[in-house]
Design a protein around this motif. Structure first.
Motif, mmCIF file in Angstrom:
data_model
loop_
_atom_site.group_PDB
_atom_site.id
_atom_site.type_symbol
_atom_site.label_atom_id
_atom_site.label_comp_id
_atom_site.label_asym_id
_atom_site.label_seq_id
_atom_site.Cartn_x
_atom_site.Cartn_y
_atom_site.Cartn_z
ATOM 1 N N ASP A 54 1.973 0.247 -5.634
ATOM 2 C CA ASP A 54 2.993 -0.082 -6.613
ATOM 3 C C ASP A 54 2.321 -0.536 -7.893
ATOM 4 O OD1 ASP A 54 2.197 -2.711 -6.235
ATOM 5 O OD2 ASP A 54 4.025 -3.351 -5.240
ATOM 6 N N GLU A 55 3.100 -1.175 -8.778
ATOM 7 C CA GLU A 55 2.553 -1.541 -10.086
ATOM 8 C C GLU A 55 1.464 -2.595 -10.008
ATOM 9 O OE1 GLU A 55 5.837 -4.381 -9.148
ATOM 10 O OE2 GLU A 55 5.522 -2.218 -8.999
ATOM 11 N N VAL A 92 6.781 -3.431 4.412
ATOM 12 C CA VAL A 92 6.896 -3.510 2.971
ATOM 13 C C VAL A 92 7.343 -2.129 2.540
ATOM 14 C CG1 VAL A 92 5.706 -3.910 0.815
ATOM 15 C CG2 VAL A 92 5.039 -5.179 2.841
ATOM 16 N N LEU A 93 8.575 -1.990 2.117
ATOM 17 C CA LEU A 93 9.145 -0.675 1.877
ATOM 18 C C LEU A 93 8.687 -0.105 0.544
ATOM 19 C CD1 LEU A 93 12.782 -1.284 3.106
ATOM 20 C CD2 LEU A 93 10.800 -0.521 4.381
ATOM 21 N N GLY A 94 8.614 1.207 0.484
ATOM 22 C CA GLY A 94 8.285 1.893 -0.762
ATOM 23 C C GLY A 94 6.984 2.627 -0.656
ATOM 24 N N GLY A 95 6.618 3.293 -1.718
ATOM 25 C CA GLY A 95 5.380 4.046 -1.737
ATOM 26 C C GLY A 95 5.532 5.380 -1.063
ATOM 27 N N ALA A 96 4.524 6.197 -1.181
ATOM 28 C CA ALA A 96 4.554 7.508 -0.555
ATOM 29 C C ALA A 96 3.130 7.945 -0.314
ATOM 30 C CB ALA A 96 5.271 8.511 -1.453
ATOM 31 N N GLU A 137 -13.744 -0.491 -2.706
ATOM 32 C CA GLU A 137 -14.199 -1.103 -3.959
ATOM 33 C C GLU A 137 -13.644 -2.513 -4.142
ATOM 34 O OE1 GLU A 137 -13.051 1.678 -6.954
ATOM 35 O OE2 GLU A 137 -14.518 3.188 -6.326
ATOM 36 N N MET A 138 -13.334 -3.161 -3.021
ATOM 37 C CA MET A 138 -12.848 -4.544 -3.011
ATOM 38 C C MET A 138 -11.557 -4.699 -3.809
ATOM 39 S SD MET A 138 -16.498 -6.587 -3.299
ATOM 40 C CE MET A 138 -17.179 -5.491 -4.555
ATOM 41 N N GLN A 139 -10.789 -3.615 -3.906
ATOM 42 C CA GLN A 139 -9.556 -3.669 -4.694
ATOM 43 C C GLN A 139 -8.497 -4.551 -4.034
ATOM 44 O OE1 GLN A 139 -8.357 0.221 -6.650
ATOM 45 N NE2 GLN A 139 -9.914 0.981 -5.239
ATOM 46 N N GLY A 140 -8.522 -4.615 -2.701
ATOM 47 C CA GLY A 140 -7.602 -5.513 -2.013
ATOM 48 C C GLY A 140 -7.859 -6.956 -2.388
ATOM 49 N N TRP A 141 -9.130 -7.340 -2.462
ATOM 50 C CA TRP A 141 -9.490 -8.694 -2.863
ATOM 51 C C TRP A 141 -9.132 -8.954 -4.314
ATOM 52 C CZ3 TRP A 141 -15.107 -8.854 -0.487
ATOM 53 C CH2 TRP A 141 -15.000 -8.978 0.911
ATOM 54 N N LYS A 142 -9.364 -7.964 -5.164
ATOM 55 C CA LYS A 142 -9.113 -8.151 -6.592
ATOM 56 C C LYS A 142 -7.639 -8.428 -6.859
ATOM 57 C CE LYS A 142 -13.020 -5.253 -7.980
ATOM 58 N NZ LYS A 142 -13.451 -3.942 -8.562
ATOM 59 N N MET A 143 -6.750 -7.818 -6.061
ATOM 60 C CA MET A 143 -5.327 -8.063 -6.252
ATOM 61 C C MET A 143 -4.952 -9.508 -5.941
ATOM 62 S SD MET A 143 -3.275 -4.658 -5.010
ATOM 63 C CE MET A 143 -4.136 -4.394 -3.456
ATOM 64 N N ARG A 144 -5.768 -10.176 -5.126
ATOM 65 C CA ARG A 144 -5.484 -11.570 -4.752
ATOM 66 C C ARG A 144 -6.479 -12.541 -5.378
ATOM 67 N NH1 ARG A 144 -2.691 -12.119 1.037
ATOM 68 N NH2 ARG A 144 -2.060 -13.978 -0.102
#
Length: 253
Positions: A86-87, A30-34, A213-220
């Motif tokens: 990303d956003e 997944v391209l992008g980010g730094a 902080e379960m942010q990965g889950w929150k995104m989904r």
């Protein structure tokens, strides 16, 4: 660095499509980010000096168990290129995916404790699993060194000092197995391990070190691990659930 930098390598993909469609078996970058530097080595004193972010140490679950500081730095840069910020939300760096990887490699899983590791070793058929002699922890360590070796050879810089697009080029070369082998093991095997562990670190239960902080889950909109969903299933109305970790249920009957 700005995460709006140009994406110059491979087929362009967005986090939005990734979050909608991805599973652990989807290949590619997944391209992008730094990613900023986490540690720098002072060549005069030999001591670490802080750059943008300190390695997590306050929480014992976030302490390094396997990586040396330089390896951790390289791992952080690599995972961020695979799952960038990303956003839609944070990237693998902020989600502590490298901490998850560190803990896995330090565990019995890292030394293939449950795998049969004696010969003979054969070239596997496409439908068969991997036939790799080297332990996972050793493959990962060799792979991180390989990233630096390839970067120095082609760009005269270490991996963490490359521009984001250059880091992508290095990782694509590893994914395709075009870089020099790692003690007889293809770089494609290392990349596959790196990518799978990165995604696990983003989405695994936070008690294993990643998914901060379960942010990965929150995104989904994933509610996490709960003891029972009986009440919610029986409800005639839609119920919005906040994510919860296995750690939240410890000590409860």
């Amino acid at each position: 660095m700005s995460d709006k930098e140009s994406r110059e390598v491979g087929t362009k993909s967005t986090r939005r499509n990734f979050l909608k469609n991805s599973g652990l078996t989807v290949g590619g970058l997944v391209l992008g980010g730094a990613v900023g530097s986490l540690f720098r080595q002072n060549p005069e004193s030999g001591k670490k000096t802080e750059q943008t972010t300190q390695a997590p140490t306050a929480n014992p679950n976030l302490a390094l168990m396997f990586f040396y500081p330089g390896e951790y730095q390289t791992a952080m840069a690599a995972v961020e290129r695979i799952f960038p910020k990303d956003e839609l939300g944070p990237g693998a760096q902020e989600l502590n995916a490298a901490i998850y990887i560190d803990h896995q490699l330090a565990s019995q899983w890292g030394v293939n404790a449950k795998d049969y590791m004696l010969g003979p070793f054969h070239e596997p058929e496409p439908t068969q699993g991997e036939q790799i002699r080297i332990l996972r922890k050793d493959l990962f360590r060799l792979g991180l060194k390989g990233l630096d070796d390839y970067s120095n050879k082609h760009y005269k810089k270490t991996f963490i000092d490359l521009e984001g697009s250059e880091q992508d080029e290095v990782l694509v070369a590893f994914e395709k197995g075009e870089a020099d082998s790692l003690s007889g093991v293809s770089t494609a095997d290392f990349f596959r391990l790196l990518r799978n562990l990165t995604i696990e670190g983003v989405y695994a239960d936070p008690m294993y070190g990643g998914n901060k902080e379960m942010q990965g889950w929150k995104m989904r909109s994933f509610p996490g691990n709960k003891m029972s969903f009986t009440k919610e299933i029986q409800s005639k109305e839609f119920i919005q659930l906040e994510p919860s970790s296995l750690h939240d249920h410890m000590g409860h009957s």
